[in-house]
Design a protein around this motif. Structure first.
Motif, PDB file in Angstrom:
ATOM      1  N   THR A  13      46.220  34.850  38.874  1.00 55.31           N
ATOM      2  CA  THR A  13      45.524  35.807  38.018  1.00 55.31           C
ATOM      3  C   THR A  13      46.462  36.244  36.904  1.00 55.31           C
ATOM      4  OG1 THR A  13      44.207  36.599  39.885  1.00 55.31           O
ATOM      5  CG2 THR A  13      44.357  38.040  37.957  1.00 55.31           C
ATOM      6  N   ALA A  14      45.991  36.186  35.680  1.00 53.07           N
ATOM      7  CA  ALA A  14      46.846  36.472  34.539  1.00 53.07           C
ATOM      8  C   ALA A  14      47.217  37.943  34.488  1.00 53.07           C
ATOM      9  CB  ALA A  14      46.150  36.077  33.237  1.00 53.07           C
ATOM     10  N   PRO A  15      48.514  38.265  34.413  1.00 56.84           N
ATOM     11  CA  PRO A  15      48.895  39.650  34.170  1.00 56.84           C
ATOM     12  C   PRO A  15      48.289  40.146  32.849  1.00 56.84           C
ATOM     13  CG  PRO A  15      50.798  38.363  34.861  1.00 56.84           C
ATOM     14  CD  PRO A  15      49.678  37.400  34.613  1.00 56.84           C
ATOM     15  N   ALA A  16      48.178  41.454  32.735  1.00 54.73           N
ATOM     16  CA  ALA A  16      47.494  42.039  31.576  1.00 54.73           C
ATOM     17  C   ALA A  16      48.125  41.642  30.251  1.00 54.73           C
ATOM     18  CB  ALA A  16      47.478  43.563  31.715  1.00 54.73           C
TER      19      ALA A  16
ATOM     20  N   TRP B 229      46.735  29.471  29.449  1.00 56.98           N
ATOM     21  CA  TRP B 229      46.350  30.822  29.846  1.00 56.98           C
ATOM     22  C   TRP B 229      45.034  31.227  29.225  1.00 56.98           C
ATOM     23  CZ3 TRP B 229      49.901  29.457  26.203  1.00 56.98           C
ATOM     24  CH2 TRP B 229      49.715  29.968  24.916  1.00 56.98           C
ATOM     25  N   SER B 230      44.424  32.199  29.857  1.00 57.76           N
ATOM     26  CA  SER B 230      43.236  32.869  29.341  1.00 57.76           C
ATOM     27  C   SER B 230      43.366  34.329  29.732  1.00 57.76           C
ATOM     28  CB  SER B 230      41.967  32.262  29.940  1.00 57.76           C
ATOM     29  OG  SER B 230      41.886  32.556  31.335  1.00 57.76           O
ATOM     30  N   ASP B 231      42.345  35.108  29.445  1.00 53.44           N
ATOM     31  CA  ASP B 231      42.379  36.508  29.868  1.00 53.44           C
ATOM     32  C   ASP B 231      42.333  36.630  31.389  1.00 53.44           C
ATOM     33  OD1 ASP B 231      42.506  37.348  27.259  1.00 53.44           O
ATOM     34  OD2 ASP B 231      40.335  37.671  27.078  1.00 53.44           O
ATOM     35  N   GLU B 232      41.863  35.591  32.053  1.00 48.21           N
ATOM     36  CA  GLU B 232      41.686  35.649  33.504  1.00 48.21           C
ATOM     37  C   GLU B 232      42.802  34.941  34.283  1.00 48.21           C
ATOM     38  OE1 GLU B 232      39.082  34.564  31.473  1.00 48.21           O
ATOM     39  OE2 GLU B 232      38.308  36.633  31.417  1.00 48.21           O
ATOM     40  N   THR B 233      43.319  33.827  33.788  1.00 51.40           N
ATOM     41  CA  THR B 233      44.246  33.031  34.587  1.00 51.40           C
ATOM     42  C   THR B 233      45.469  32.606  33.771  1.00 51.40           C
ATOM     43  OG1 THR B 233      43.105  30.949  34.038  1.00 51.40           O
ATOM     44  CG2 THR B 233      42.415  32.115  36.046  1.00 51.40           C
ATOM     45  N   LEU B 234      46.551  32.373  34.507  1.00 49.38           N
ATOM     46  CA  LEU B 234      47.778  31.785  33.968  1.00 49.38           C
ATOM     47  C   LEU B 234      48.082  30.558  34.821  1.00 49.38           C
ATOM     48  CD1 LEU B 234      50.424  31.707  32.316  1.00 49.38           C
ATOM     49  CD2 LEU B 234      51.374  33.348  33.960  1.00 49.38           C
ATOM     50  N   ARG B 235      48.176  29.398  34.182  1.00 57.02           N
ATOM     51  CA  ARG B 235      48.386  28.141  34.896  1.00 57.02           C
ATOM     52  C   ARG B 235      49.693  27.503  34.433  1.00 57.02           C
ATOM     53  NH1 ARG B 235      44.779  24.396  37.148  1.00 57.02           N
ATOM     54  NH2 ARG B 235      43.052  25.630  36.320  1.00 57.02           N
ATOM     55  N   VAL B 236      50.515  27.100  35.401  1.00 55.31           N
ATOM     56  CA  VAL B 236      51.717  26.308  35.138  1.00 55.31           C
ATOM     57  C   VAL B 236      51.554  25.022  35.936  1.00 55.31           C
ATOM     58  CG1 VAL B 236      54.232  26.217  35.275  1.00 55.31           C
ATOM     59  CG2 VAL B 236      53.093  28.396  34.797  1.00 55.31           C
TER      60      VAL B 236
END
Length: 288
Positions: free
Chosen positions: A67-70, A127-134
């Motif tokens: 889940t993407a941090p703010a 990334w998006s407002d909802e998720t962070l992917r590596v």
């Protein structure tokens, strides 16, 4: 920086490896102080590459989707612009490059050689407002602008009224004019000038602040993993601290002044030979 005028209350504390000072007209109550401490703790838990349990440390070990941090979109979108402006010199995957030169989680200060950051970081990190992917293990480092972002978050939690937030040279000023000295990178008892800042942020970066070994310091060219050599210190003034911090980093490289002009940021920078450059709209008082 010395608070003046109506700012008669100062709260000083240590966090994220630096000394903070918040100057206000009225003392901050315990509730506000707790809120500020919590905001710093959350940011550190998410973005610190010096903590083995942080979100970026875990992604650095195994990659994945979280889940993407703010602050994800704001900071990584700014990195996108920084990378473009500096032709790849500023890159959020420079974390491993810094660690190999000795600026690692253990602060070993042992140089294991230069390594370039992945140039295709936009493929590895999405990334998006909802998720962070590596997509594969890669160590994100937000040092080019992260402290400025945190200064903005802290100032937003200080009750309305004049205030100054100073986090080790990243300074946000609200509701008052502040005279801020531009510290000489080779003699910290001197200043090369003074900048009057009103309702804005001034951020500084210098190669003397985190330096070790044979000419090593924390400002690396991500394309090579080598420390920058042409510039010794930079200062930038912008409406918010994250923008000022980002430009202060970009100014160590070609393309930094152009990005500053596009973003409407005034700046000063000193070369390693002692000469000083400044932007056309710079209002700093520079000493001869």
């Amino acid at each position: 920086m010395i608070a003046a005028g109506p700012l008669v209350h100062a709260w000083t504390f240590e966090a994220i490896g630096t000394v903070w000072r918040i100057d206000t007209a009225e003392p901050l109550d315990d509730g506000v102080r707790d809120e500020i401490a919590d905001a710093i703790a959350v940011f550190d838990d998410e973005w610190s590459r010096f903590r083995p349990d942080s979100l970026v440390a875990r992604l650095g070990e195994r990659g994945g989707v979280v889940t993407a941090p703010a602050d994800t979109s704001a900071m990584l979108s700014a990195y996108d612009a920084l990378d473009t402006a500096t032709h790849g010199a500023v890159n959020p995957l420079v974390g491993e490059s810094l660690a190999r030169r000795g600026y690692d989680a253990a602060y070993s200060l042992i140089d294991r050689g230069a390594v370039a950051a992945p140039r295709d970081w936009r493929t590895l990190v999405t990334w998006s407002d909802e998720t962070l992917r590596v997509t594969e293990p890669a160590l994100i480092d937000v040092g080019a602008l992260g402290k400025g972002r945190l200064v903005d978050l802290v100032l937003a939690r200080v009750p309305a009224g004049p205030a100054v937030v100073d986090a080790g040279g990243d300074i946000a000023v609200r509701g008052i004019t502040q005279r801020i000295a531009l510290e000489h990178p080779y003699d910290t008892s001197r200043a090369i000038g003074v900048w009057r800042v009103t309702d804005a942020a001034l951020c500084a970066s210098a190669v003397n602040r985190r330096a070790w070994g044979d000419g090593l310091h924390h400002v690396l060219d991500a394309r090579t993993g080598e420390p920058v050599r042409r510039y010794a210190a930079t200062w930038a003034v912008a409406p918010d601290a994250m923008t000022a911090d980002a430009v202060a980093t970009a100014l160590f490289f070609d393309g930094g002044p152009q990005l500053a002009a596009e973003w409407g940021v005034a700046w000063v920078r000193m070369r390693t030979d002692g000469s000083v450059e400044w932007s056309p709209r710079c209002e700093a008082e520079l000493f001869s």
